[in-house]
Design a protein around this motif. Structure first.
Motif, PDB file in Angstrom:
ATOM      1  N   UNK A   3      -0.376 -20.409  -1.375  1.00  0.00           N
ATOM      2  CA  UNK A   3      -0.055 -19.037  -0.847  1.00  0.00           C
ATOM      3  C   UNK A   3      -0.042 -18.505  -2.085  1.00  0.00           C
ATOM      4  N   UNK A   4      -0.579 -17.557  -2.946  1.00  0.00           N
ATOM      5  CA  UNK A   4      -0.475 -16.562  -3.541  1.00  0.00           C
ATOM      6  C   UNK A   4      -0.297 -14.773  -3.282  1.00  0.00           C
ATOM      7  N   UNK A   5       0.911 -14.312  -3.958  1.00  0.00           N
ATOM      8  CA  UNK A   5       1.389 -13.138  -3.663  1.00  0.00           C
ATOM      9  C   UNK A   5       1.837 -12.482  -5.186  1.00  0.00           C
ATOM     10  N   UNK A   6       1.861 -10.778  -4.310  1.00  0.00           N
ATOM     11  CA  UNK A   6       2.827 -10.150  -6.035  1.00  0.00           C
ATOM     12  C   UNK A   6       3.267  -9.126  -4.724  1.00  0.00           C
ATOM     13  N   UNK A   7       4.527  -8.842  -5.917  1.00  0.00           N
ATOM     14  CA  UNK A   7       5.650  -8.933  -5.304  1.00  0.00           C
ATOM     15  C   UNK A   7       5.758  -7.453  -6.027  1.00  0.00           C
ATOM     16  N   UNK A   8       5.923  -5.837  -5.557  1.00  0.00           N
ATOM     17  CA  UNK A   8       6.256  -4.519  -5.942  1.00  0.00           C
ATOM     18  C   UNK A   8       7.951  -4.208  -5.884  1.00  0.00           C
ATOM     19  N   UNK A   9       8.404  -4.328  -6.799  1.00  0.00           N
ATOM     20  CA  UNK A   9      10.052  -3.832  -6.670  1.00  0.00           C
ATOM     21  C   UNK A   9      10.045  -2.585  -6.921  1.00  0.00           C
ATOM     22  N   UNK A  10       9.617  -1.840  -6.030  1.00  0.00           N
ATOM     23  CA  UNK A  10      10.140   0.367  -6.080  1.00  0.00           C
ATOM     24  C   UNK A  10      11.662   0.312  -6.541  1.00  0.00           C
ATOM     25  N   UNK A  11      11.864  -0.053  -7.725  1.00  0.00           N
ATOM     26  CA  UNK A  11      13.699   0.561  -8.228  1.00  0.00           C
ATOM     27  C   UNK A  11      13.279   2.003  -8.084  1.00  0.00           C
ATOM     28  N   UNK A  12      14.140   2.684  -7.479  1.00  0.00           N
ATOM     29  CA  UNK A  12      15.142   4.053  -6.973  1.00  0.00           C
ATOM     30  C   UNK A  12      15.542   4.286  -8.081  1.00  0.00           C
ATOM     31  N   UNK A 100      11.869  -8.744   1.136  1.00  0.00           N
ATOM     32  CA  UNK A 100      10.667  -7.779   0.819  1.00  0.00           C
ATOM     33  C   UNK A 100       9.633  -7.689   2.192  1.00  0.00           C
ATOM     34  N   UNK A 101       9.180  -6.485   2.268  1.00  0.00           N
ATOM     35  CA  UNK A 101       7.958  -6.423   4.330  1.00  0.00           C
ATOM     36  C   UNK A 101       6.898  -7.392   3.087  1.00  0.00           C
ATOM     37  N   UNK A 102       6.702  -8.228   3.831  1.00  0.00           N
ATOM     38  CA  UNK A 102       5.418  -9.089   3.612  1.00  0.00           C
ATOM     39  C   UNK A 102       3.995  -8.428   4.097  1.00  0.00           C
ATOM     40  N   UNK A 103       3.140  -8.170   3.543  1.00  0.00           N
ATOM     41  CA  UNK A 103       1.705  -7.889   4.546  1.00  0.00           C
ATOM     42  C   UNK A 103       0.900  -9.083   3.674  1.00  0.00           C
ATOM     43  N   UNK A 104       0.346  -9.869   4.995  1.00  0.00           N
ATOM     44  CA  UNK A 104      -0.279 -11.099   4.801  1.00  0.00           C
ATOM     45  C   UNK A 104      -1.710 -10.311   3.952  1.00  0.00           C
ATOM     46  N   UNK A 105      -3.677 -11.150   3.625  1.00  0.00           N
ATOM     47  CA  UNK A 105      -3.691 -10.725   3.539  1.00  0.00           C
ATOM     48  C   UNK A 105      -4.978  -9.861   4.542  1.00  0.00           C
ATOM     49  N   UNK A 138       8.128  -5.311  -1.362  1.00  0.00           N
ATOM     50  CA  UNK A 138       7.216  -5.121  -0.759  1.00  0.00           C
ATOM     51  C   UNK A 138       6.390  -6.238  -1.491  1.00  0.00           C
ATOM     52  N   UNK A 139       6.022  -7.575  -0.226  1.00  0.00           N
ATOM     53  CA  UNK A 139       4.927  -8.490  -1.201  1.00  0.00           C
ATOM     54  C   UNK A 139       3.887  -9.168  -0.483  1.00  0.00           C
ATOM     55  N   UNK A 140       2.705  -9.172  -1.318  1.00  0.00           N
ATOM     56  CA  UNK A 140       1.579  -8.355  -0.480  1.00  0.00           C
ATOM     57  C   UNK A 140       0.396  -9.459  -1.124  1.00  0.00           C
ATOM     58  N   UNK A 146      -9.163 -14.015  -5.564  1.00  0.00           N
ATOM     59  CA  UNK A 146      -9.027 -13.007  -6.064  1.00  0.00           C
ATOM     60  C   UNK A 146      -7.996 -12.853  -6.620  1.00  0.00           C
ATOM     61  N   UNK A 147      -7.527 -12.471  -8.018  1.00  0.00           N
ATOM     62  CA  UNK A 147      -6.446 -12.276  -9.163  1.00  0.00           C
ATOM     63  C   UNK A 147      -5.229 -11.463  -8.580  1.00  0.00           C
ATOM     64  N   UNK A 148      -5.653  -9.924  -7.575  1.00  0.00           N
ATOM     65  CA  UNK A 148      -4.978  -9.294  -7.153  1.00  0.00           C
ATOM     66  C   UNK A 148      -4.826  -8.666  -5.625  1.00  0.00           C
ATOM     67  N   UNK A 149      -4.403  -8.124  -5.035  1.00  0.00           N
ATOM     68  CA  UNK A 149      -4.385  -7.812  -3.704  1.00  0.00           C
ATOM     69  C   UNK A 149      -5.385  -6.939  -4.044  1.00  0.00           C
ATOM     70  N   UNK A 150      -6.192  -6.354  -2.979  1.00  0.00           N
ATOM     71  CA  UNK A 150      -7.484  -5.950  -2.738  1.00  0.00           C
ATOM     72  C   UNK A 150      -6.969  -4.354  -3.278  1.00  0.00           C
ATOM     73  N   UNK A 151      -8.040  -3.708  -4.189  1.00  0.00           N
ATOM     74  CA  UNK A 151      -7.497  -2.686  -4.342  1.00  0.00           C
ATOM     75  C   UNK A 151      -7.615  -1.359  -3.327  1.00  0.00           C
ATOM     76  N   UNK A 152      -7.224  -0.101  -3.966  1.00  0.00           N
ATOM     77  CA  UNK A 152      -7.997   0.410  -2.632  1.00  0.00           C
ATOM     78  C   UNK A 152      -8.857   0.990  -3.219  1.00  0.00           C
ATOM     79  N   UNK A 153      -9.812   1.647  -1.317  1.00  0.00           N
ATOM     80  CA  UNK A 153     -10.836   1.699  -1.322  1.00  0.00           C
ATOM     81  C   UNK A 153     -10.676   3.916  -1.536  1.00  0.00           C
ATOM     82  N   UNK A 154     -10.296   4.036  -1.859  1.00  0.00           N
ATOM     83  CA  UNK A 154      -9.748   5.637  -2.263  1.00  0.00           C
ATOM     84  C   UNK A 154     -10.530   6.468  -3.411  1.00  0.00           C
TER      85      UNK A 154
END
Length: 172
Positions: A3-12, A100-105, A138-140, A146-154
């Motif tokens: 499985x391939x993921x992207x980890x986002x660490x929001x370091x506040x 991380x909170x995990x979001x599957x595709x 978060x782990x997406x 694909x090489x990244x999680x799907x981009x937003x449609x906004x």
């Protein structure tokens, strides 16, 4: 199964760090370790309560196992806090762990799980507490091919469609 993921660490920010310098302050930065990768926040000078407000992105994280196992029991993230010295190597100040909170595709990026809420993680140095870290992780899952999680449609390019008037439940 790979499985391939992207980890986002929001370091506040961190708070109540101990003074590592003779000035009674520290020059802290955080190093985030996940699987075989690591990244650092910027160094903030002369503070015991640094506000980094930084997003660290780990691309192409390869994990092996069943998809439901990844979602229910993701690998642990290790976060270490250091004091940057002007001469010599950085001094270790403490460590904490997070899952991380995990979001599957095939899931939508929407409340209540996404975007993940900032949480406090207690920092330890040995058996003693050494402050707190305020962060979110978060782990997406990256869809196959694909090489990244799907981009937003906004149309304004805001991730997760969080811009005004946009649908907050887009599949990222």
């Amino acid at each position: 199964e790979k499985q391939v993921f992207q980890l986002r660490a929001h370091m506040y920010q961190a708070r109540s760090l101990f003074a590592a310098d003779s000035s009674g302050l520290s020059d802290p930065f955080a190093r985030v370790f996940f699987i075989s990768q690591s990244q650092c926040t910027e160094v903030l000078n002369e503070t015991l309560c640094p506000t980094w407000d930084q997003l660290l992105v780990f691309d192409n994280v390869e994990l092996y196992g069943e998809a439901h196992e990844m979602r229910d029991d993701p690998p642990i993230i290790v976060i270490e806090i250091y004091d940057q010295d002007t001469v010599g190597k950085a001094d270790f100040m403490g460590r904490t762990f997070a899952k991380p909170v995990v979001k599957m595709s095939d899931e939508h990026y929407c409340p209540p799980r996404f975007p993940p809420q900032l949480e406090y993680y207690q920092i330890y140095r040995g058996n003693s507490t050494a402050g707190d870290l305020l962060a979110a992780f978060e782990l997406l899952q990256v869809p196959a091919g694909q090489s990244h999680p799907r981009p937003s449609e906004g149309k304004d390019g805001m991730e997760g469609g969080r811009g005004p008037g946009l649908n907050p439940c887009l599949g990222i």
